[in-house]
Design an enzyme around this catalytic site. Sequence first.
Site, short mmCIF file in Angstrom:
data_model
loop_
_atom_site.label_atom_id
_atom_site.label_comp_id
_atom_site.label_asym_id
_atom_site.label_seq_id
_atom_site.Cartn_x
_atom_site.Cartn_y
_atom_site.Cartn_z
N GLU A 184 0.93 -1.32 0.00
CA GLU A 184 -0.23 -0.10 0.03
C GLU A 184 1.10 1.17 -0.10
O GLU A 184 1.95 1.34 0.63
CB GLU A 184 -0.93 -0.09 1.20
CG GLU A 184 -2.23 -0.54 1.11
CD GLU A 184 -3.08 0.55 0.14
OE1 GLU A 184 -2.74 1.26 -0.44
OE2 GLU A 184 -4.58 0.28 0.32
N ASP A 185 0.30 2.15 -0.64
CA ASP A 185 1.19 3.63 -0.66
C ASP A 185 0.62 4.30 0.91
O ASP A 185 1.59 4.92 1.38
CB ASP A 185 0.76 4.61 -1.81
CG ASP A 185 -0.78 4.50 -1.89
OD1 ASP A 185 -1.52 3.61 -1.63
OD2 ASP A 185 -1.27 5.55 -2.27
N ASP A 212 -4.98 5.42 5.72
CA ASP A 212 -5.39 6.64 5.94
C ASP A 212 -6.32 6.36 7.36
O ASP A 212 -6.09 6.53 8.47
CB ASP A 212 -6.22 7.43 4.91
CG ASP A 212 -6.75 8.73 5.04
OD1 ASP A 212 -6.94 9.03 6.16
OD2 ASP A 212 -6.99 9.68 4.21
N PHE A 268 -3.49 16.41 3.98
CA PHE A 268 -3.69 15.60 2.57
C PHE A 268 -2.49 15.43 1.58
O PHE A 268 -2.06 16.79 1.33
CB PHE A 268 -4.95 16.43 1.46
CG PHE A 268 -5.50 15.74 0.60
CD1 PHE A 268 -6.41 15.03 0.47
CD2 PHE A 268 -4.61 15.85 -0.83
CE1 PHE A 268 -6.84 14.35 -0.63
CE2 PHE A 268 -5.22 15.12 -1.81
CZ PHE A 268 -6.22 14.48 -1.78
N ARG A 316 0.43 12.14 -9.04
CA ARG A 316 0.98 11.01 -8.80
C ARG A 316 2.48 10.95 -9.13
O ARG A 316 3.33 10.03 -8.60
CB ARG A 316 0.30 9.78 -9.59
CG ARG A 316 -1.12 9.70 -9.08
CD ARG A 316 -1.57 8.28 -9.60
NE ARG A 316 -3.23 8.37 -9.72
CZ ARG A 316 -3.73 7.83 -8.76
NH1 ARG A 316 -3.46 7.32 -7.61
NH2 ARG A 316 -5.35 7.89 -8.62
C1 PRP Z 1 -6.01 5.34 -1.24
C2 PRP Z 1 -4.62 4.40 -0.70
C3 PRP Z 1 -5.45 3.24 -0.11
C4 PRP Z 1 -6.59 3.83 0.66
C5 PRP Z 1 -6.49 4.35 2.11
O1 PRP Z 1 -6.52 4.74 -2.43
O2 PRP Z 1 -4.23 3.87 -1.91
O3 PRP Z 1 -5.69 2.01 -0.73
O4 PRP Z 1 -6.87 5.12 -0.09
O5 PRP Z 1 -7.37 4.89 2.65
P1 PRP Z 1 -8.16 4.27 3.88
O6 PRP Z 1 -6.92 3.65 5.02
O7 PRP Z 1 -9.04 5.53 4.61
O8 PRP Z 1 -9.04 3.14 3.66
P2 PRP Z 1 -7.53 5.56 -3.20
O9 PRP Z 1 -9.21 5.22 -2.79
O10 PRP Z 1 -7.38 7.06 -3.12
O11 PRP Z 1 -7.29 5.26 -4.53
P3 PRP Z 1 -5.87 5.32 -5.73
O12 PRP Z 1 -4.94 4.56 -4.95
O13 PRP Z 1 -6.60 4.75 -7.07
O14 PRP Z 1 -5.77 6.83 -5.63
#
Ligand code: PRP
Length: 174
Positions: free
Chosen positions: A96-97, A100, A149, A162
């Site tokens: 994961e990146d 949150d 953010f 990105r």
């Molecule tokens: C982001 C990130 C995680 C998730 C984390 O993806 O890559 O998968 O949100 O959030 P959480 O801990 O609150 O669940 P996002 O839905 O923004 O999609 P993306 O990676 O395609 O931008």
Amino acid sequence: MASLEVLITERQIQEKVSELARRISADYGDTPVLLVSVLKGSFIFLADLMRQLGPNTEVDFVQTSSYGEGTSTSGVVQIRKDLDVSIEGRHVLIVEDILDTGLTLAHLRELLGTRRPRSLKVVTLLRKPDAAQRETQAEYVGFEIPDRFVVGYGLDHAERYRNLPYVAVLHQEV
Ligand code: PRP
């Protein structure tokens, strides 16, 4: 108008990725591991991390979408793209990146756990305080960051930023 404030430099990221790769390599040794990259945000972290892992490393992708964004979160995470391969009996490392709220990871761990992997661990480059407090934890965490953010190094705002080589706080003047 929007402005960017660098939070983690390119050099800091690269050093951290190397450190994470060393730890992961030390833990898994020659054991084959399947990286499960959560699209889209993790693709740059994945590419850098994977190139520093051993030859027994494979990769597959999932994509999730969460509902309730912007309002109160519904806590519902749906799979938009599932894995192509079976993970039964395999050592799986979710990549994961950012964590949150931690909801995406909690649901993903639950879902993949039902598929009987031999082991299931998580590496995330970034983690915010809410996720750090959740029961669902990540075994490898790059940086603990404040509840701001952030964009860059795979993370977007409306699909932009990105490709930044660093992580920055996005300030939006209204
Ligand atoms: C982001 C990130 C995680 C998730 C984390 O993806 O890559 O998968 O949100 O959030 P959480 O801990 O609150 O669940 P996002 O839905 O923004 O999609 P993306 O990676 O395609 O931008």
